[in-house]
Design an enzyme around this catalytic site. Structure first.
Site, PDB file in Angstrom:
ATOM      1  CG  ASP A 142      -2.455   1.073   1.005  1.00 17.97           C
ATOM      2  OD1 ASP A 142      -2.766   0.927   0.249  1.00 17.97           O
ATOM      3  OD2 ASP A 142      -3.019   0.352   1.927  1.00 17.97           O
TER       4      ASP A 142
ATOM      5  CG  ASP B 259      -9.645   2.773  -0.407  1.00 20.66           C
ATOM      6  OD1 ASP B 259      -9.030   1.090  -0.783  1.00 20.66           O
ATOM      7  OD2 ASP B 259      -8.848   2.919   0.954  1.00 20.66           O
TER       8      ASP B 259
HETATM    9  C1  GLA Z   1      -5.924   2.054   2.120  1.00 24.85           C
HETATM   10  C2  GLA Z   1      -5.988   0.827   1.482  1.00 24.85           C
HETATM   11  C3  GLA Z   1      -7.428   0.346   2.763  1.00 24.85           C
HETATM   12  C4  GLA Z   1      -6.623  -0.563   3.749  1.00 24.85           C
HETATM   13  C5  GLA Z   1      -6.866   0.487   4.540  1.00 24.85           C
HETATM   14  C6  GLA Z   1      -5.723   0.000   5.273  1.00 24.85           C
HETATM   15  O1  GLA Z   1      -6.452   2.490   2.589  1.00 24.85           O
HETATM   16  O2  GLA Z   1      -6.682   1.052   0.203  1.00 24.85           O
HETATM   17  O3  GLA Z   1      -7.314  -1.344   1.471  1.00 24.85           O
HETATM   18  O4  GLA Z   1      -5.965  -1.229   2.971  1.00 24.85           O
HETATM   19  O5  GLA Z   1      -5.170   1.453   3.915  1.00 24.85           O
HETATM   20  O6  GLA Z   1      -4.971   1.287   6.303  1.00 24.85           O
END
Ligand code: GLA
Length: 740
Positions: A477, A546
């Site tokens: 990420d 997301d």
């Molecule tokens: C980001 C990702 C989510 C999740 C969060 C965790 O927002 O896109 O899918 O993994 O971080 O903190």
């Protein structure tokens, strides 16, 4: 195939052709890019430039007097009268800025070239040739290499450029693009980009190209959801199955720039490369700079075929490694299920229910490492939290194995929290201007990937994480963009920071993905904030957004599908009311939309009813049966209007596919739907099943030309037994199987 005849270069793929020539004066002149031609004679479509207009600047091209302002150039330069937007801008060692690049030599080779330090496409099963045209600057002696790759089956041409400083001192690159395409004035063109934001990725923005510059760019440090690097230039009448369309992309995860400059006569110059506003590079004498690779494709029959070219290219020539053709596991992700509230027993319970439903892998998302109970701390301290996992992750992975599940993990290696041991030990490793106040994003800072020690730290830390248990999947990420830009790796010239950061990232990803070839990597950047071909060279899939609300996702995934195959888009079924929109969408819809991507579930299964769990079991059984066909099939956008979207994925080798119809709102009068399929073998017989017990058998020809009318949506009447009962946001999936 690449041929050269009388200084004309012919770059041919199965259906397309790209032609340029070296003029008598040594300039590289673009002649044509479009459908394949059956004659080598270029005279008909050459620009007949023989005199210089009004205030234009004259360049002597031996047998003709030309102005660079009207010249279709392969790579335009500064200072010789091309006053449109140019591709290369250098401050020479003597402080001047004019370039006059002329032909030196060319080299045609079998196979695919490589670009030092950067990811790029590879030949795979395609037949690929490369061409390097060496140009020398008459003024300074510096060298410009124009690099081309020709992918025969994919119908793709790749480009890049390399600068070699041959001057008596250092030079400064102000701008260097990866590709340029000068198009003729005979069409009205549109520029089509995909703009977005967090949880709102890939919205098509179609603009007519008018005199001046139409452009898009990222200033974020990563490729960003603001504008995806994939874009198109098409004739203004182009649609799914009609019109000339050029598709463009960049194998790069940093700040990118795309523009279409139209002069007053209608000639359009497209270019793509590193965003010059966020860039400047100093090259010492003998130094070399190579650009990221640009990708181009052409379709004379609308967006659909352009997309198919891009899909094939990404699947075959970008995605690599053990997972290239492997069926992607159905996973359960802990994020929307539990957020930071995780521990071994809780996750094992979740995994147990998931495994009973048929899921194959548990992803421990954020919150597993020491001290991480919310998003204010601990990034950089990559050791397992002993309170949550007293026996380590290896114990959990062993327990998971006993129930047939694999283990995956979330990391965010490029980041550092101020509240972390790492920051306390190495504040200088964070991206911030020494001695100045800095800004935070999601309470965190970037690590300085231009610094060798930082790269070493991240690589070692990740090596330890990936080996601390039997890790089969990693979600990589990146949750903030840049501010207070400053890197220790380029202290004299901070305009180098952004590009050096990306090179640093590629070095780390290259090392780790080759050391852990069996791990399936999925990249992510708060969803689709770094969805690009550079990342796809290392991670075969990327978390699309997301936003897991299927009624939004259907648009986001449609957006991605213009440039990317669905097999590389992570897509999950999540809980309702949806956590981003509070909307309630049927479970079947959430699945039917996610099923076209790399499927996962991201909900607390233990809060679901037995009925819902039964439905999920059935969904996964269905998915496993067709997953190979759907993931490796050709994806088509069949139709879209304000209330309906239809998709299809079809695996030609197997003769199997799936079609999906999505209805936004129930509108009583508008209850009829027809699905016109694509890509089938016209003479083969197919069975179409699904929905309201539909079972229809006919030829591919009929399915494609006349289509199939599916059961009428319920309107209220007496004989409603076979009606398609819809609620808002309803979907149906139909399976198509060839009967031999
Ligand atoms: C980001 C990702 C989510 C999740 C969060 C965790 O927002 O896109 O899918 O993994 O971080 O903190």
């Amino acid at each position: 195939m690449i041929r050269e005849k009388n200084n004309v270069f012919y770059l041919e793929t199965e259906n397309t052709e790209y032609i340029f020539r070296i003029t008598e004066g040594g300039y590289a002149e673009h002649l044509y890019y479009g459908a394949k031609l059956n004659d080598d004679n270029t005279v008909p479509f050459e620009d007949k430039l023989f005199f210089v207009r009004g205030s234009c600047i004259e360049v002597d091209d031996v047998s003709r007097r030309i102005s660079m302002e009207h010249f279709k150039s392969e790579f335009s330069e500064n200072g010789k009268g091309d006053v449109r937007e140019i591709s290369v801008d250098i401050v020479h060692a003597d402080g001047t800025r004019t370039c006059d690049f002329v032909f030196m030599s060319s080299d045609i080779t079998e196979g695919k070239y490589e670009l030092e330090g950067l990811p790029s496409s590879y030949a795979g099963n395609d037949s690929v040739m490369s061409l390097v045209v060496k140009m020398k600057d008459n003024n300074s002696g510096s060298i410009l290499e124009l690099i081309y790759g020709v992918f025969e089956k994919a119908n793709v041409i790749t480009r890049a450029a390399r600068i070699i400083n041959n001057e008596n001192g250092s030079i400064r690159l102000r701008k260097i693009m990866s590709s340029q395409l000068d198009l003729d004035e005979y069409k009205q063109y549109d520029f089509v980009g995909f703009a977005g934001a967090w949880a709102y990725e890939m919205n098509m923005v179609r603009r007519p190209i008018k005199a001046g510059i139409t452009s898009q760019a990222s200033f974020c440090l990563n490729s960003s959801s603001r504008f995806n690097p994939f874009c198109m230039v098409c004739e203004s009448k182009a649609c799914e199955d009609y019109g000339e369309v050029y598709g463009f992309n960049l194998v790069y995860s940093g700040n990118h720039y795309e523009s279409a400059y139209m002069d007053v006569f209608g000639k359009v110059r497209f270019m793509q490369g590193i965003n010059p506003s966020e860039f400047g590079f100093v090259l010492e004498r003998g130094g070399v700079f190579v650009t990221p690779e640009a990708v181009m494709t052409y379709s004379g029959s609308g967006f659909r075929d352009m997309s198919r070219n891009m899909h094939r290219f990404v699947r075959e020539n970008i995605v690599r490694g053990e997972w290239k053709y492997k069926e992607r596991p159905v996973l359960i992700n802990s994020w929307e299920s539990c957020y930071f509230d995780i521990d071994e027993d809780k996750l094992f319970t979740l995994a147990k229910t998931a495994s009973e439903c048929g899921m194959e892998l548990l992803v421990i998302d954020d919150g597993w490492f020491a001290g991480r109970n919310d998003d204010t701390s601990s990034l950089g301290d990559w050791s397992v939290d002993a309170d949550k996992f007293p026996s380590g992750l290896a114990n959990l992975s062993d327990r998971l194995k006993s129930i047939g599940m694999d283990l995956g993990i979330w990391v965010e290696p490029e980041m550092i929290s101020e509240n972390s041991d790492l920051y306390r030990a190495h504040p200088e490793w964070a991206v911030r201007i020494p001695g100045k106040k800095h800004a935070l994003g999601r309470n965190q800072m970037l690590l300085d990937l231009t610094d060798n020690d930082v790269r070493q730290y991240i690589t070692d830390a990740m090596r330890r994480v990936f080996s601390c248990a039997d890790i089969k999947y990693v979600k990589w990420d990146m949750n903030r963009i840049v501010s207070d830009s400053y890197g220790n790796g380029s202290t004299d010239n901070q305009l180098e920071f952004a590009h050096r950061y990306v090179l640093g990232l590629y070095e780390i990803l290259g090392t780790l993905t080759s050391e852990f070839p069996h791990i399936l990597f999925e990249s992510c950047s708060g969803g689709g904030n770094r969805f690009d071909l550079g990342m796809l060279c290392y991670t075969p899939q990327i978390w699309g957004s997301d936003n897991t609300d299927a009624s939004c996702r259907v648009h986001i995934q449609t957006g991605y599908s213009y440039g990317y195959p669905m097999s590389c888009v992570g897509a999950h079924v999540s809980q309702c009311p949806n956590h981003q929109t509070r909307r309630v969408v049927p479970l079947s819809t959430r699945f039917d939309v996610a099923v076209f991507g790399a499927l996962g579930y991201e909900c607390n299964l233990d809060e679901l009813s037995q009925l819902e769990l039964g439905q999920i079991r059935e969904q996964i059984r269905f998915y496993k049966k067709y997953r190979k066909n759907i993931q490796s099939g050709d994806f088509y956008r069949l139709m879209e209007d304000e209330n309906e979207i239809q998709w299809m994925s079809y695996d030609d080798a197997a003769g199997t596919g799936a079609a999906m119809i999505y209805r936004k709102r129930v509108v009583p009068g508008a209850s009829f739907s027809r699905i016109k399929l694509c890509g089938l073998k016209p003479d083969a017989v197919y069975e179409f099943t699904g929905g309201e017990h539909e079972k229809i058998m006919t030829t591919g020809d009929v399915f494609m030309k006349a289509g199939v009318k599916i059961s009428e949506g319920f309107v209220h009447g007496d004989n409603e037994n076979d009606a398609r009962f819809l609620v808002d946001d309803s979907t149906r999936i139909y399976i198509l199987e060839e009967r031999k």
